[in-house]
Structures are given as structure tokens and as C-alpha cells.
Design a protein around this motif. Structure first.
Motif, mmCIF file in Angstrom:
data_model
loop_
_atom_site.group_PDB
_atom_site.id
_atom_site.type_symbol
_atom_site.label_atom_id
_atom_site.label_comp_id
_atom_site.label_asym_id
_atom_site.label_seq_id
_atom_site.Cartn_x
_atom_site.Cartn_y
_atom_site.Cartn_z
ATOM 1 N N MET A 1 0.828 -1.194 0.000
ATOM 2 C CA MET A 1 0.000 0.000 0.000
ATOM 3 C C MET A 1 0.868 1.251 0.000
ATOM 4 O O MET A 1 1.966 1.251 0.524
ATOM 5 N N ASN A 2 0.341 2.324 -0.556
ATOM 6 C CA ASN A 2 1.060 3.590 -0.583
ATOM 7 C C ASN A 2 0.479 4.523 0.472
ATOM 8 O O ASN A 2 -0.688 4.890 0.421
ATOM 9 N N LYS A 3 1.294 4.917 1.441
ATOM 10 C CA LYS A 3 0.822 5.715 2.567
ATOM 11 C C LYS A 3 0.310 7.072 2.129
ATOM 12 O O LYS A 3 -0.724 7.554 2.596
ATOM 13 N N SER A 4 1.012 7.727 1.208
ATOM 14 C CA SER A 4 0.637 9.085 0.820
ATOM 15 C C SER A 4 -0.726 9.144 0.169
ATOM 16 O O SER A 4 -1.512 10.053 0.420
ATOM 17 N N VAL A 5 -1.039 8.172 -0.684
ATOM 18 C CA VAL A 5 -2.328 8.226 -1.374
ATOM 19 C C VAL A 5 -3.474 7.907 -0.421
ATOM 20 O O VAL A 5 -4.577 8.450 -0.546
ATOM 21 N N LEU A 6 -3.234 7.071 0.595
ATOM 22 C CA LEU A 6 -4.282 6.787 1.560
ATOM 23 C C LEU A 6 -4.551 7.994 2.446
ATOM 24 O O LEU A 6 -5.695 8.300 2.776
ATOM 25 N N ALA A 72 -6.940 4.673 -4.612
ATOM 26 C CA ALA A 72 -7.416 4.047 -3.382
ATOM 27 C C ALA A 72 -8.932 4.053 -3.391
ATOM 28 O O ALA A 72 -9.561 4.905 -4.021
ATOM 29 N N THR A 73 -9.532 3.098 -2.712
ATOM 30 C CA THR A 73 -10.984 3.079 -2.545
ATOM 31 C C THR A 73 -11.330 3.804 -1.250
ATOM 32 O O THR A 73 -10.527 3.867 -0.311
ATOM 33 N N ILE A 74 -12.538 4.353 -1.189
ATOM 34 C CA ILE A 74 -12.933 5.126 -0.020
ATOM 35 C C ILE A 74 -14.410 4.883 0.290
ATOM 36 O O ILE A 74 -15.240 4.752 -0.620
ATOM 37 N N ASN A 75 -14.717 4.765 1.578
ATOM 38 C CA ASN A 75 -16.089 4.633 2.054
ATOM 39 C C ASN A 75 -16.347 5.731 3.076
ATOM 40 O O ASN A 75 -15.507 6.003 3.945
ATOM 41 N N ILE A 76 -17.513 6.371 2.973
ATOM 42 C CA ILE A 76 -17.849 7.492 3.845
ATOM 43 C C ILE A 76 -19.241 7.279 4.442
ATOM 44 O O ILE A 76 -20.168 6.845 3.754
ATOM 45 N N ARG A 77 -19.356 7.598 5.724
ATOM 46 C CA ARG A 77 -20.653 7.637 6.382
ATOM 47 C C ARG A 77 -20.741 8.973 7.119
ATOM 48 O O ARG A 77 -19.750 9.432 7.686
ATOM 49 N N TRP A 85 -17.379 9.619 9.143
ATOM 50 C CA TRP A 85 -16.571 8.397 9.242
ATOM 51 C C TRP A 85 -15.997 8.106 7.864
ATOM 52 O O TRP A 85 -16.718 8.090 6.876
ATOM 53 N N VAL A 86 -14.682 7.889 7.790
ATOM 54 C CA VAL A 86 -14.004 7.663 6.518
ATOM 55 C C VAL A 86 -13.120 6.435 6.630
ATOM 56 O O VAL A 86 -12.368 6.279 7.604
ATOM 57 N N SER A 87 -13.182 5.560 5.626
ATOM 58 C CA SER A 87 -12.303 4.399 5.546
ATOM 59 C C SER A 87 -11.680 4.369 4.156
ATOM 60 O O SER A 87 -12.384 4.419 3.150
ATOM 61 N N ALA A 88 -10.347 4.297 4.092
ATOM 62 C CA ALA A 88 -9.642 4.274 2.809
ATOM 63 C C ALA A 88 -8.731 3.062 2.748
ATOM 64 O O ALA A 88 -8.091 2.689 3.735
ATOM 65 N N GLY A 89 -8.659 2.418 1.574
ATOM 66 C CA GLY A 89 -7.832 1.228 1.452
ATOM 67 C C GLY A 89 -7.530 0.882 0.010
ATOM 68 O O GLY A 89 -7.973 1.551 -0.929
ATOM 69 N N LEU A 90 -6.790 -0.190 -0.164
ATOM 70 C CA LEU A 90 -6.406 -0.694 -1.481
ATOM 71 C C LEU A 90 -6.575 -2.200 -1.518
ATOM 72 O O LEU A 90 -6.301 -2.893 -0.527
ATOM 73 N N LEU A 91 -7.043 -2.714 -2.656
ATOM 74 C CA LEU A 91 -7.152 -4.157 -2.883
ATOM 75 C C LEU A 91 -7.946 -4.860 -1.782
ATOM 76 O O LEU A 91 -7.650 -5.990 -1.403
ATOM 77 N N GLY A 92 -8.954 -4.180 -1.267
ATOM 78 C CA GLY A 92 -9.801 -4.778 -0.258
ATOM 79 C C GLY A 92 -9.277 -4.703 1.158
ATOM 80 O O GLY A 92 -9.926 -5.203 2.084
ATOM 81 N N PHE A 93 -8.119 -4.088 1.369
ATOM 82 C CA PHE A 93 -7.538 -3.965 2.697
ATOM 83 C C PHE A 93 -7.590 -2.513 3.167
ATOM 84 O O PHE A 93 -7.159 -1.614 2.456
ATOM 85 N N GLU A 94 -8.124 -2.311 4.361
ATOM 86 C CA GLU A 94 -8.204 -0.967 4.908
ATOM 87 C C GLU A 94 -6.828 -0.500 5.377
ATOM 88 O O GLU A 94 -6.115 -1.222 6.068
ATOM 89 N N GLY A 95 -6.469 0.731 4.992
ATOM 90 C CA GLY A 95 -5.211 1.302 5.432
ATOM 91 C C GLY A 95 -5.393 2.381 6.468
ATOM 92 O O GLY A 95 -4.628 2.497 7.427
ATOM 93 N N LEU A 111 -1.155 1.150 8.337
ATOM 94 C CA LEU A 111 0.080 0.977 7.586
ATOM 95 C C LEU A 111 1.292 0.973 8.507
ATOM 96 O O LEU A 111 2.254 0.244 8.269
ATOM 97 N N ASP A 112 1.254 1.817 9.544
ATOM 98 C CA ASP A 112 2.385 1.836 10.474
ATOM 99 C C ASP A 112 1.957 1.574 11.920
ATOM 100 O O ASP A 112 2.707 1.833 12.864
ATOM 101 N N LYS A 113 0.725 1.048 12.090
ATOM 102 C CA LYS A 113 0.205 0.649 13.392
ATOM 103 C C LYS A 113 0.252 1.799 14.400
ATOM 104 O O LYS A 113 0.757 1.669 15.504
ATOM 105 N N THR A 114 -0.302 2.935 13.979
ATOM 106 C CA THR A 114 -0.386 4.090 14.856
ATOM 107 C C THR A 114 -1.818 4.614 14.874
ATOM 108 O O THR A 114 -2.632 4.270 14.013
#
Length: 264
Positions: A1-6, A72-77, A85-95, A111-114
Motif C-alpha cells: 500500500m502507498n501511505k501518501s495516497v491513503l 485508493a478506494t474510499i467509504n464514507i458515512r 466516518w471515513v475508511s480508505a484502502g487498497l485491494l480490499g484492505f483498509e489502510g 500501515l504503520d500501526k499508529t
């Protein structure tokens, strides 16, 4: 995954854009949701806002960063005036996951567990523009952003006979173009006074959403410029729904994640 695009996807979903205009001291303008609430010159602004109690959206972010194309894919509520609420990820994995409320910002970066939990100074530092919950909500929905109290607001005619509204804010000229027929914001431009830095957000593909009369922009194109350098990003929704049905906003910090201090 690319951190900057997420992180860019998070920024777009939260209603702001990446490092276009430098942070300056001051308060971002609040958002008025009704023409009746405006006074003075603001009362002449014919903006129409999208005001569904709840909104869900799914889409794709595509960005060109230093000539490199990313996506990247994005889901918003959203619950109006309460939570984004925002969730962004790639290839089905949330980043990245974020939850914004009127007084708090919480972000999980898998991506960096923070994680981060704090105020809006975090988004201001990340995105390099002043951000408030009301402003993020307005940008997400493509709603009009009124001038803060005391600002010198000017009204004019925009392309196609719509309105052009402009006012200065902390050394930045804020311009909004409103569609003649619908009153929807179709372009937002931020230009830093005395520099070659600017940001333009174009709203397009306005479509009806079930249960809401006001059309919603299914496409957002952002172009941030500094001299001859341009960073472009687009957010295109594949599905948008709105209504009064309550939504969940799941947000749990995984064990072992380290807390960030909010520094870039």
C-alpha cells in the motif's frame, strides 16, 4: 500500500485537500445551512445545500503525486452536524480509518500501526489548511461556505449566469461559483495572497439521490498548484445514498498501536 495516497484519500473524504495553501492563524468559517440564517450581503447568496440527516458513499480516489499515479478506494458515512466516518484502502484492505465529530479527530493508520486522538489541529497540520468539522462537512457535501463575521464579501456573476461569491480569510482569497439553476457550489478556489500557491476544487456529475431533492456531486476534482508544480486528485463516487436511517460509526483502536502526537 502507498501511505501518501491513503492519507490523501482521507483528506478528500474529510473534505479538505493536501498541502495547497499554508496554515495561517485564525478560525475556519462556520457553515450556515439555510438562506434564512444569513444576513447582510450573505442574504443575497442563492446557495442551496445538501442537508440529508444521513449519508453513505463509496468511491475511488485517483491522484497524481510527483508524476506518479496512485489510487485508493474510499467509504464514507455521515450523520449531519454530528459525525463523519471515513475508511480508505487498497485491494480490499483498509489502510486508514477516521472518525470526525464537532470537537474531536480520531485516526487509525494500519500501515504503520499508529493512531491519533485529539483536536482539529491534527488535520490542519496534515492538510496545511485551517479545518473545522463544519468546514469538512461542507466540503464533503459540496455545500456553500459563508464568510466569517466581519469579512468583506463580494458578489458577482459567474459562468453560465450563476453567482460568484468571494471573501478574504487569513491571507487567502476564497471564491465560490454557484450554479444558476440549482444553486449548488460547482467550484471552490483558494488563492494565497502574494504567492503562486492555490487550490481549486471542481464539483461535477450532479445527480439526484433517493429521498433528497437537492442534487449531489458524484465527482470532485482537486488541483493544488505551487508555481509550475501541480498535484491533482479526483474523488468519484460509484454509490451514494441518503435518508433518515441511523448509521453505525465503528471505531476501535487495535491493541499494540502506538499513539501519534499529531506531528507531520
Amino acid at each position: 500500500m502507498n501511505k501518501s495516497v491513503l492519507l490523501l484519500a482521507l483528506g478528500l473524504g474529510a473534505g479538505a485537500c493536501h498541502r495547497a495553501v499554508p496554515t495561517t492563524k485564525g478560525t475556519a468559517p462556520s457553515v450556515s445551512t439555510s438562506t434564512a440564517e444569513r444576513s447582510g450581503k450573505e442574504a443575497a447568496v442563492k446557495a442551496v445545500d445538501f442537508n440529508s440527516p444521513y449519508l453513505t458513499a463509496k468511491g475511488k480516489v485517483q491522484a497524481t503525486i510527483k508524476g506518479d499515479e496512485k489510487s485508493a478506494t474510499i467509504n464514507i458515512r455521515m450523520r449531519r452536524d454530528s459525525a463523519i466516518w471515513v475508511s480508505a484502502g487498497l485491494l480490499g484492505f483498509e489502510g486508514v480509518r477516521a472518525l470526525l465529530t464537532p470537537d474531536s479527530v480520531r485516526v487509525i493508520n494500519r500501515l504503520d500501526k499508529t493512531y491519533f486522538a485529539g483536536g482539529y489541529d491534527y488535520l490542519t497540520k496534515l492538510l496545511n489548511v485551517p479545518v473545522s468539522f463544519a468546514q469538512a462537512q461542507a466540503l464533503l457535501l459540496g455545500n456553500y461556505q459563508p464568510a466569517p463575521a466581519g469579512a468583506a464579501l463580494t458578489l458577482g456573476t459567474g459562468p453560465g449566469g450563476g453567482q460568484r461569491v468571494a471573501y478574504p480569510l487569513n491571507g487567502v482569497l476564497v471564491e465560490q461559483l454557484l450554479q444558476a439553476a440549482s444553486g449548488r457550489v460547482e467550484k471552490l478556489t483558494l488563492t494565497e495572497t502574494g504567492t503562486d500557491r492555490s487550490l481549486a476544487a471542481d464539483y461535477a456529475e450532479f445527480q439526484a439521490v433517493d429521498g433528497v431533492k437537492t442534487p449531489f456531486a458524484h465527482s470532485l476534482l482537486v488541483d493544488a498548484k505551487q508555481g509550475t508544480v501541480s498535484t491533482k486528485a479526483s474523488l468519484k463516487y460509484s454509490k451514494v445514498s441518503a435518508g433518515r436511517e441511523a448509521l453505525g460509526f465503528p471505531f476501535d483502536i487495535p491493541k499494540g498501536f502506538q499513539r501519534m502526537k499529531g506531528n507531520k
